[in-house]
Design an enzyme around this catalytic site. Sequence first.
Site, PDB file in Angstrom:
ATOM      1  N   GLY A  53      12.239 -48.358  21.442  1.00  0.00           N
ATOM      2  CA  GLY A  53      11.763 -48.158  22.809  1.00  0.00           C
ATOM      3  C   GLY A  53      11.786 -49.453  23.596  1.00  0.00           C
TER       4      GLY A  53
ATOM      5  N   GLY B  75      19.234 -43.764  24.985  1.00  0.00           N
ATOM      6  CA  GLY B  75      19.670 -43.982  23.610  1.00  0.00           C
ATOM      7  C   GLY B  75      21.158 -43.754  23.435  1.00  0.00           C
ATOM      8  N   ASP B  76      21.711 -42.822  24.205  1.00  0.00           N
ATOM      9  CA  ASP B  76      23.147 -42.551  24.136  1.00  0.00           C
ATOM     10  C   ASP B  76      23.949 -43.729  24.678  1.00  0.00           C
ATOM     11  OD1 ASP B  76      22.251 -40.068  23.284  1.00  0.00           O
ATOM     12  OD2 ASP B  76      22.300 -39.256  25.320  1.00  0.00           O
TER      13      ASP B  76
END
Length: 309
Positions: A219, A248-249
Amino acid sequence: MILTVTLNTALDITYRVRALRPRTSHRVSAVTERAGGKGVNVARVLAALGHEVTVTGFAGGTTGRTVRDRLAGTPRLADALVPVAGQTRRTIAVVDHVSGDTTQLNEPGPQISPVEWGDFLDRYEELLSSASAVALCGSLPPGVPVGAYANLVRGARARGIPVLLDTSGAPLRRGVAARPDIIKPNSDELAELTGAHEPLRATQDARRRGAHTVVASLGPKGLLAVTPEGRWHAVPPARFRGNPTGAGDSAVAGLLSGLVEHLTWPARLTRAVALSAATVRAPVAGEFDRETYEELLPRIAVTEEASAA
């Protein structure tokens, strides 16, 4: 060509409201729609970085047609999605303007028949012949075997193609045993996989379970990478508020692009963290704010720790 696999593609819909409150109606100030699913988001970022990329997975029904229409015309991105009878899912993100927080609603996806799964496996084998790297991303739609990613990892590795796995739960547990080159779990997924809640211990345990390299997403605390060459921790200079859908991608795209460009691990992590933060700042899910990305690149702190076990 980089191949991204999104077995559970989606139409990502983003609503913006002034303040999200339960048990009341809201006036939506803006609506956006994008082709989505983790691997689709990865592919879009890779294409924006200048890489040739092919998207495969499933698309069906009117939502699937919309997804394919949204992908059409994207420079350097080829659509190799396999048609299915069921309806491609939608994901709904509601962005609260006051708090900056996002509430996410994800549909399960279409039922995939054995024949449709076989059609996909044939397409995957064809696409591997020209792939330089593979990303296997996201959840499995109903009907797809829980060991699907493990089989896809083995298929890529049998051809000597590096493969990154980004999923969770049972598909991740099965997939890790097939020895993917990289896995990229978040802290919750990593704890579920290993039973350990301390990130460094958990990443090392995930490597012992079969992953060649583990890059854990922490995070706002950045990325922790445990590799055969060493381990590094990359941290953004500040916490960014916004829509985290696709962040995240974008990190996966940074890792994959760095892999095929033969960058060092610190350079890969720097790119991945900068892209992830720039995605949170973007107004649309699954994109990144290029100005933020370029401004962040020299400001990402990467520290090397003791050699990985």
